[in-house]
Design an enzyme around this catalytic site. Sequence first.
Site, mmCIF file in Angstrom:
data_model
loop_
_atom_site.group_PDB
_atom_site.id
_atom_site.type_symbol
_atom_site.label_atom_id
_atom_site.label_comp_id
_atom_site.label_asym_id
_atom_site.label_seq_id
_atom_site.Cartn_x
_atom_site.Cartn_y
_atom_site.Cartn_z
ATOM 1 N N ARG A 100 0.833 -1.214 0.000
ATOM 2 C CA ARG A 100 0.000 0.000 0.000
ATOM 3 C C ARG A 100 0.868 1.266 0.000
ATOM 4 O O ARG A 100 0.508 2.280 -0.546
ATOM 5 C CB ARG A 100 -0.879 -0.011 1.262
ATOM 6 C CG ARG A 100 -2.124 0.835 1.205
ATOM 7 C CD ARG A 100 -2.899 0.834 2.522
ATOM 8 N NE ARG A 100 -2.813 -0.369 3.305
ATOM 9 C CZ ARG A 100 -3.662 -1.397 3.225
ATOM 10 N NH1 ARG A 100 -4.675 -1.340 2.403
ATOM 11 N NH2 ARG A 100 -3.492 -2.470 3.993
ATOM 12 N N TYR A 101 2.000 1.175 0.680
ATOM 13 C CA TYR A 101 2.900 2.322 0.814
ATOM 14 C C TYR A 101 4.205 1.983 0.101
ATOM 15 O O TYR A 101 4.592 0.810 0.033
ATOM 16 C CB TYR A 101 3.194 2.608 2.287
ATOM 17 C CG TYR A 101 1.949 2.857 3.118
ATOM 18 C CD1 TYR A 101 1.325 4.096 3.113
ATOM 19 C CD2 TYR A 101 1.392 1.843 3.886
ATOM 20 C CE1 TYR A 101 0.184 4.323 3.865
ATOM 21 C CE2 TYR A 101 0.254 2.063 4.640
ATOM 22 C CZ TYR A 101 -0.352 3.300 4.628
ATOM 23 O OH TYR A 101 -1.479 3.512 5.364
ATOM 24 N N ARG A 104 7.235 -0.138 2.187
ATOM 25 C CA ARG A 104 6.970 -1.259 3.104
ATOM 26 C C ARG A 104 5.830 -2.113 2.591
ATOM 27 O O ARG A 104 4.946 -1.614 1.890
ATOM 28 C CB ARG A 104 6.671 -0.764 4.516
ATOM 29 C CG ARG A 104 5.529 0.234 4.614
ATOM 30 C CD ARG A 104 5.690 1.053 5.882
ATOM 31 N NE ARG A 104 4.620 2.024 6.082
ATOM 32 C CZ ARG A 104 4.575 3.228 5.521
ATOM 33 N NH1 ARG A 104 5.517 3.601 4.663
ATOM 34 N NH2 ARG A 104 3.599 4.045 5.782
ATOM 35 N N CYS A 113 -5.273 -17.429 13.794
ATOM 36 C CA CYS A 113 -5.013 -16.589 14.963
ATOM 37 C C CYS A 113 -5.213 -17.437 16.208
ATOM 38 O O CYS A 113 -5.974 -18.409 16.187
ATOM 39 C CB CYS A 113 -5.998 -15.431 15.039
ATOM 40 S SG CYS A 113 -5.795 -14.236 13.727
ATOM 41 N N CYS A 117 -11.119 -12.315 17.455
ATOM 42 C CA CYS A 117 -11.662 -11.086 18.060
ATOM 43 C C CYS A 117 -12.943 -10.730 17.321
ATOM 44 O O CYS A 117 -12.952 -10.681 16.080
ATOM 45 C CB CYS A 117 -10.643 -9.963 17.930
ATOM 46 S SG CYS A 117 -8.996 -10.464 18.480
ATOM 47 N N CYS A 120 -12.848 -8.037 14.515
ATOM 48 C CA CYS A 120 -11.760 -8.116 13.527
ATOM 49 C C CYS A 120 -12.205 -7.655 12.133
ATOM 50 O O CYS A 120 -13.233 -8.091 11.628
ATOM 51 C CB CYS A 120 -11.253 -9.541 13.431
ATOM 52 S SG CYS A 120 -9.899 -9.695 12.250
ATOM 53 N N ARG A 122 -10.537 -8.338 9.437
ATOM 54 C CA ARG A 122 -10.236 -9.399 8.466
ATOM 55 C C ARG A 122 -11.088 -10.627 8.773
ATOM 56 O O ARG A 122 -10.724 -11.765 8.481
ATOM 57 C CB ARG A 122 -8.746 -9.754 8.486
ATOM 58 C CG ARG A 122 -7.867 -8.605 8.004
ATOM 59 C CD ARG A 122 -6.472 -9.060 7.569
ATOM 60 N NE ARG A 122 -5.759 -7.945 6.968
ATOM 61 C CZ ARG A 122 -4.696 -7.352 7.516
ATOM 62 N NH1 ARG A 122 -4.207 -7.786 8.646
ATOM 63 N NH2 ARG A 122 -4.113 -6.333 6.911
ATOM 64 N N ASP A 281 -12.263 -0.225 11.904
ATOM 65 C CA ASP A 281 -12.584 -0.300 10.466
ATOM 66 C C ASP A 281 -14.022 -0.765 10.270
ATOM 67 O O ASP A 281 -14.606 -1.391 11.148
ATOM 68 C CB ASP A 281 -11.591 -1.246 9.780
ATOM 69 C CG ASP A 281 -10.168 -0.737 9.904
ATOM 70 O OD1 ASP A 281 -9.929 0.426 9.535
ATOM 71 O OD2 ASP A 281 -9.315 -1.475 10.416
ATOM 72 N N ASP A 318 -7.783 4.330 9.102
ATOM 73 C CA ASP A 318 -7.477 3.775 7.781
ATOM 74 C C ASP A 318 -8.612 4.190 6.863
ATOM 75 O O ASP A 318 -9.767 3.801 7.094
ATOM 76 C CB ASP A 318 -7.389 2.244 7.851
ATOM 77 C CG ASP A 318 -5.956 1.777 8.021
ATOM 78 O OD1 ASP A 318 -5.161 1.977 7.082
ATOM 79 O OD2 ASP A 318 -5.645 1.246 9.097
ATOM 80 N N LYS A 325 -3.462 5.473 5.780
ATOM 81 C CA LYS A 325 -3.756 5.815 7.173
ATOM 82 C C LYS A 325 -3.582 7.310 7.367
ATOM 83 O O LYS A 325 -2.626 7.874 6.852
ATOM 84 C CB LYS A 325 -2.693 5.088 8.009
ATOM 85 C CG LYS A 325 -3.142 4.507 9.302
ATOM 86 C CD LYS A 325 -1.960 3.857 9.980
ATOM 87 C CE LYS A 325 -2.107 2.383 10.163
ATOM 88 N NZ LYS A 325 -2.220 1.562 9.018
HETATM 89 S S1 SF4 Z 1 -7.842 -8.776 15.393
HETATM 90 FE FE1 SF4 Z 1 -8.260 -10.286 13.778
HETATM 91 S S2 SF4 Z 1 -6.245 -10.746 12.916
HETATM 92 FE FE2 SF4 Z 1 -5.912 -9.807 14.935
HETATM 93 S S3 SF4 Z 1 -5.816 -11.530 16.375
HETATM 94 FE FE3 SF4 Z 1 -7.908 -10.806 16.379
HETATM 95 S S4 SF4 Z 1 -8.931 -12.117 14.869
HETATM 96 FE FE4 SF4 Z 1 -6.733 -12.306 14.498
#
Ligand code: SF4
Length: 363
Positions: A100-101, A104, A113, A117, A120, A122, A281, A318, A325
């Site tokens: 994206r940048y 990096r 994971c 979470c 999340c 993603r 997000d 973001d 960002k």
């Molecule tokens: S925020 Fe998403 S990517 Fe990060 S640990 Fe939790 S579930 Fe996994």
Amino acid sequence: MSSLAEALRTSVTTLAELHAYLQERGIDPEAAGLATLAQPAVLPLRIPRYYLDLIDWHDPRDPLRRQVLPLPDEEVVLPDDLRDPIGDDVHSPVPGIVHRYPDRVLFLLTAACAVHCRFCFRREFIGKPARTLRKDQFEGALRYIAEHPQIWEVILSGGDPLVFPDTYLNTVLKRLRSIPHVRILRIHSRTPAIFPARLTIEFAEMARRYAPVYLVVHVNHPREVSPDFVQHVGLVVDHGIPVLSQTVLLRGVNDDVGTLAELFKRLVEARIKPYYLHQLDRAPGTNHFRVPIERGLQLMEGLRGHISGLCLPTYVLDIPGGHGKVPLGPRYVHSKDGRLYEVVNHHGERFIYREPISTTETD
Ligand code: SF4
């Protein structure tokens, strides 16, 4: 504490296992409010027992519980929620790389994971084995990095790179270190906050071998900065690995000045520099965690000047769609008239600052 493999094997992954976990501890699942939980539709349940043990099961609003247990609110999807809120896909030239940048890249090694979470962004691919890089994709990603000399820094992310054993991480770090233009290696991980024993002396020694390696830990609440966490992060810091933190601003978890101040101070006491406070997000099913930007700005205003500058992260957004960002901050410069600036301090008092006449102007 057990090994990561053991922690992953014994993690709670169904509501039935959660019931059993509570019953083992003499806690009535009904009284603990489990009836209000939803069967997770998109992101499966995954919670290590170490993290379950940090939860206060007598408090239905416990901020740690809120981060890992699915509420019916997850089914609420707003018309402008985005499946790929920060535009990873549009900036992915080859599988596993997000560029994206200019200088990096993100290197997304896995979709696995140690915890899932509920907020999340993603969430669409976390826990899906098909999104973990195959050997040929891994080689393709390394080739892409090697062929782009402008890539100065590689950020290992996912998923969570610390779900891999050290032997695999060693290979990844060694391969990246052999690319001369890659100067900085960074590891992003939530694992230390939900299973601190992942940070071992062996991990610290390995990271040290490939220095400069930075570790950025994802921590959202002061209770995640437990004595175990402080001890294990300390091993890494003692090996000369700089450790920073990132925090997601979450409604009902950390959206008040007292909680954020305590979190950031505890992190600094643990020798971790708070780096980013993220505006959440816009992923589907996460609206119940959303804190309006206006409130986020008030929180930052409430922190600045009241806690040490060492403790202050940058509050960032973001831009949806992958446009990068941007820092969000309360305004401290209110107006400018020639060389005169009107500035406001942390008590809300306004002052005039006069810019000195520069040497060039007087010449
Ligand atoms: S925020 Fe998403 S990517 Fe990060 S640990 Fe939790 S579930 Fe996994």
